[in-house]
Design a protein around this motif. Structure first.
Motif, PDB file in Angstrom:
ATOM      1  N   UNK A 170      11.743  30.207   9.091  1.00  0.00           N
ATOM      2  CA  UNK A 170      10.255  31.202   8.826  1.00  0.00           C
ATOM      3  C   UNK A 170      10.411  31.684   7.781  1.00  0.00           C
ATOM      4  N   UNK A 171      11.292  32.446   7.239  1.00  0.00           N
ATOM      5  CA  UNK A 171      11.229  33.130   6.159  1.00  0.00           C
ATOM      6  C   UNK A 171      11.062  32.456   4.825  1.00  0.00           C
ATOM      7  N   UNK A 172      11.352  30.985   4.787  1.00  0.00           N
ATOM      8  CA  UNK A 172      11.059  30.320   3.622  1.00  0.00           C
ATOM      9  C   UNK A 172       9.571  29.922   3.672  1.00  0.00           C
ATOM     10  N   UNK A 173       8.614  30.003   4.752  1.00  0.00           N
ATOM     11  CA  UNK A 173       7.250  29.669   4.550  1.00  0.00           C
ATOM     12  C   UNK A 173       6.613  30.670   3.670  1.00  0.00           C
ATOM     13  N   UNK A 174       6.959  31.697   3.215  1.00  0.00           N
ATOM     14  CA  UNK A 174       6.610  32.721   2.470  1.00  0.00           C
ATOM     15  C   UNK A 174       5.557  33.667   3.114  1.00  0.00           C
ATOM     16  N   UNK A 175       5.064  34.513   2.262  1.00  0.00           N
ATOM     17  CA  UNK A 175       4.130  35.508   2.841  1.00  0.00           C
ATOM     18  C   UNK A 175       2.838  34.878   3.365  1.00  0.00           C
ATOM     19  N   UNK A 226       2.738  32.620   5.465  1.00  0.00           N
ATOM     20  CA  UNK A 226       2.812  31.304   5.667  1.00  0.00           C
ATOM     21  C   UNK A 226       2.052  30.309   4.521  1.00  0.00           C
ATOM     22  N   UNK A 227       2.148  30.932   3.305  1.00  0.00           N
ATOM     23  CA  UNK A 227       1.410  30.554   2.149  1.00  0.00           C
ATOM     24  C   UNK A 227       2.148  29.339   1.336  1.00  0.00           C
ATOM     25  N   UNK A 228       3.539  29.226   1.642  1.00  0.00           N
ATOM     26  CA  UNK A 228       3.988  28.182   1.142  1.00  0.00           C
ATOM     27  C   UNK A 228       3.992  26.776   2.038  1.00  0.00           C
ATOM     28  N   UNK A 229       4.190  27.212   3.264  1.00  0.00           N
ATOM     29  CA  UNK A 229       4.161  26.018   4.289  1.00  0.00           C
ATOM     30  C   UNK A 229       3.945  26.600   5.704  1.00  0.00           C
ATOM     31  N   UNK A 230       3.544  25.471   6.648  1.00  0.00           N
ATOM     32  CA  UNK A 230       3.800  25.971   7.974  1.00  0.00           C
ATOM     33  C   UNK A 230       4.864  25.556   8.523  1.00  0.00           C
ATOM     34  N   UNK A 231       5.595  26.129   9.546  1.00  0.00           N
ATOM     35  CA  UNK A 231       6.757  25.710  10.447  1.00  0.00           C
ATOM     36  C   UNK A 231       6.527  25.111  11.661  1.00  0.00           C
ATOM     37  N   UNK A 232       7.198  23.767  12.083  1.00  0.00           N
ATOM     38  CA  UNK A 232       7.102  23.257  13.359  1.00  0.00           C
ATOM     39  C   UNK A 232       8.482  23.007  13.865  1.00  0.00           C
ATOM     40  N   UNK A 282       7.992  26.541  -1.850  1.00  0.00           N
ATOM     41  CA  UNK A 282       8.860  26.308  -0.480  1.00  0.00           C
ATOM     42  C   UNK A 282      10.267  25.686  -0.980  1.00  0.00           C
ATOM     43  N   UNK A 283      10.703  25.167  -2.046  1.00  0.00           N
ATOM     44  CA  UNK A 283      11.906  24.891  -2.319  1.00  0.00           C
ATOM     45  C   UNK A 283      12.620  25.905  -2.839  1.00  0.00           C
ATOM     46  N   UNK A 284      12.208  26.835  -3.476  1.00  0.00           N
ATOM     47  CA  UNK A 284      12.791  28.019  -3.971  1.00  0.00           C
ATOM     48  C   UNK A 284      13.096  29.091  -2.891  1.00  0.00           C
ATOM     49  N   UNK A 285      12.186  28.945  -1.773  1.00  0.00           N
ATOM     50  CA  UNK A 285      12.374  30.107  -0.715  1.00  0.00           C
ATOM     51  C   UNK A 285      13.356  29.244   0.227  1.00  0.00           C
ATOM     52  N   UNK A 286      13.449  28.057   0.403  1.00  0.00           N
ATOM     53  CA  UNK A 286      14.380  27.658   1.313  1.00  0.00           C
ATOM     54  C   UNK A 286      15.901  27.627   0.554  1.00  0.00           C
ATOM     55  N   UNK A 345      20.253  18.076  -7.528  1.00  0.00           N
ATOM     56  CA  UNK A 345      20.609  19.323  -7.406  1.00  0.00           C
ATOM     57  C   UNK A 345      21.406  19.646  -6.145  1.00  0.00           C
ATOM     58  N   UNK A 346      22.383  20.463  -6.030  1.00  0.00           N
ATOM     59  CA  UNK A 346      23.112  20.791  -4.759  1.00  0.00           C
ATOM     60  C   UNK A 346      22.355  21.838  -4.082  1.00  0.00           C
ATOM     61  N   UNK A 347      22.136  21.381  -2.547  1.00  0.00           N
ATOM     62  CA  UNK A 347      21.271  22.318  -1.773  1.00  0.00           C
ATOM     63  C   UNK A 347      21.769  22.685  -0.639  1.00  0.00           C
ATOM     64  N   UNK A 348      21.798  23.949  -0.027  1.00  0.00           N
ATOM     65  CA  UNK A 348      22.616  24.405   1.109  1.00  0.00           C
ATOM     66  C   UNK A 348      21.614  23.824   2.368  1.00  0.00           C
ATOM     67  N   UNK A 349      20.976  22.797   2.220  1.00  0.00           N
ATOM     68  CA  UNK A 349      20.286  22.236   3.823  1.00  0.00           C
ATOM     69  C   UNK A 349      19.831  20.615   3.337  1.00  0.00           C
ATOM     70  N   UNK A 350      19.729  20.053   4.626  1.00  0.00           N
ATOM     71  CA  UNK A 350      19.442  18.728   4.496  1.00  0.00           C
ATOM     72  C   UNK A 350      17.875  18.415   4.426  1.00  0.00           C
ATOM     73  N   UNK A 351      17.038  17.644   3.843  1.00  0.00           N
ATOM     74  CA  UNK A 351      15.654  17.475   3.723  1.00  0.00           C
ATOM     75  C   UNK A 351      15.106  16.152   3.716  1.00  0.00           C
ATOM     76  N   UNK A 352      14.563  15.781   4.364  1.00  0.00           N
ATOM     77  CA  UNK A 352      13.706  14.487   4.393  1.00  0.00           C
ATOM     78  C   UNK A 352      12.556  14.506   4.196  1.00  0.00           C
ATOM     79  N   UNK A 353      11.922  14.032   3.239  1.00  0.00           N
ATOM     80  CA  UNK A 353      10.496  13.939   3.180  1.00  0.00           C
ATOM     81  C   UNK A 353       9.806  12.832   3.984  1.00  0.00           C
TER      82      UNK A 353
END
Length: 412
Positions: A25-30, A32-38, A373-377, A399-407
């Motif tokens: 939820x924190x990654x969605x930005x102020x 939810x300006x970066x994204x909405x979470x579901x 969103x990528x930076x916040x994640x 780039x190495x990232x600490x999460x798994x992401x599928x578009x």
């Protein structure tokens, strides 16, 4: 990623699922300006052996691309069925009665279609088969529609196309033919000539000189001397019949045949050769880009041709309606299957990344600002570790990232 895309993200429950969800939820930005979470509820899938899981991981990307290709084919087929002159855009294809964005946002595993306690390779095969079968069926439907449209085009060209290509026996009505003065005697014949509209004046000016060397004429009153070449067209016989969008039709009376002088050979008389003037006149017309047309009036054939044309039109329309309904039904089925595969892919990569037992939180982000969103994640999940990303977040391929992401691609 565009603003209509989704990103399915999975992170470990460290230390709890609530903590993981707070990070997302924190990654969605102020505001939810970066994204909405579901948030998603991912069932406990059967993992099997690590070797089998790694083999499956290698093939999942290809399967994902194949399923996405079929989904887009169905979209294109549905869009192509929408009339070009329609005043409104085509209705969007729905998934489970709602738009695709709503389906992705509110995703729930379909346990009836995809039993989660099957081995993962078997489950992936079941998902892929659903879409592969639809792909085969779509190919057959499109081929059938194309063949029906091709047949309709040929019939339309024959019945109501340009005089240059149509069959006059079925494009000219019996009444129109009856009103024409058509000669068909031993020596004279009325022929039809189709002329491009742009060449109408040229034809009218030169018609009586067409094939100027086809026949030969004796001198005045049958006087002796060399015979003179000339055109087989009877002077003053050219008549305009009708015109269409790109051609004009004329009738012309020509000499039908000519016999060369015979001669006496020994004790007998040898008749001269008979020359088919109609065929020679047709060649002369082709040299000027005019088309000599044959026409045998047949009211019954005229009626049959129009019945066949209407049946062909109805057949094409029936296929279009059936394909439109098929696209609506199978788009929903294939899109849902594809999203299930995306979730499986995220699950597999999470297990390979974070190990067993599976203890991760998964959610879909509806992207508004991709880079933010990528930076916040990265910031929100940095404490998770520095393992590499096995998903396909397109901005971070190397780039190495600490999460798994599928578009999940949005509507085009």
């Amino acid at each position: 990623m565009s603003s209509s895309d989704f990103l399915i993200v999975s992170i470990p429950n460290a230390p709890t699922a609530d903590d993981a969800l707070r990070k997302l939820r924190r990654a969605t930005g102020p505001n939810q300006s970066y994204a909405t979470l579901h948030p998603y509820t991912v069932p406990a899938l059967l993992v099997g052996t690590l070797d089998a899981l790694m083999t499956l991981s290698d093939s999942l990307s290809r399967t994902d691309q194949s399923l996405e290709s079929t989904v887009k084919k169905i979209e294109r087929a549905a869009a192509d069925l929408h009339p070009n002159n329609a005043s409104s855009p085509p209705s969007p294809l729905l998934v489970n009665g709602s738009g695709r964005d709503a389906y992705v946002s509110n995703f729930e595993w379909d346990y009836a279609r995809f039993p989660h306690r099957r081995p993962l390779p078997e489950l992936v095969g079941l998902i892929a088969k659903t879409v592969d079968d639809a792909d085969d069926e779509l190919r057959q439907l499109l081929q059938g529609l194309q063949e029906a449209q091709s047949s309709l085009t040929d019939l339309s060209r024959s019945v109501s196309g340009s005089f240059l290509t149509s069959d006059l026996s079925v494009s000219l009505s019996p009444d129109a033919l009856a009103s024409l003065d058509i000669l068909d005697t031993e020596y004279l014949k009325t022929v039809f000539v189709a002329v491009p509209k742009a060449a109408r004046k040229d034809f009218e000016d030169s018609a009586e000189r067409l094939g100027a060397d086809i026949v030969s004429y004796a001198g005045p009153d049958g006087a002796g001397g060399p015979r003179q070449p000339g055109s087989p067209v009877v002077p003053g016989s050219v008549r305009f019949v009708a015109s269409d969008y790109d051609s004009c039709l004329f009738t012309v009376v020509i000499l039908r045949r000519q016999t060369s002088p015979g001669h006496v050979s020994g004790s007998g008389y040898v008749a001269g050769d008979v020359k088919d003037i109609v065929e020679e006149f047709g060649k002369a017309c082709r040299e000027k880009r005019f088309v000599l047309k044959s026409c045998v009036p047949d009211p019954a054939e005229y009626g049959r041709a129009r019945v066949n044309l209407e049946e062909a039109k109805a057949g094409v329309e029936a296929r279009r309606v059936a394909l439109k309904r098929w696209c609506a039904a199978h788009f929903a089925e294939c899109y849902a299957s594809h999203l299930h595969l995306k979730v499986v892919r995220c699950f597999v990569e999470s297990v390979l990344r974070h190990g067993l037992p599976y203890n991760c939180t998964t959610a879909a982000f509806r992207v508004k600002k991709s880079e933010a969103l990528s930076s916040a994640l990265r910031d929100a999940t940095a404490a998770q570790g520095d393992a590499g990303n096995d998903g396909d977040e397109d901005e971070q391929d190397d780039e190495y990232l600490p999460y798994v992401a599928v578009k999940v691609s949005g509507a085009e």
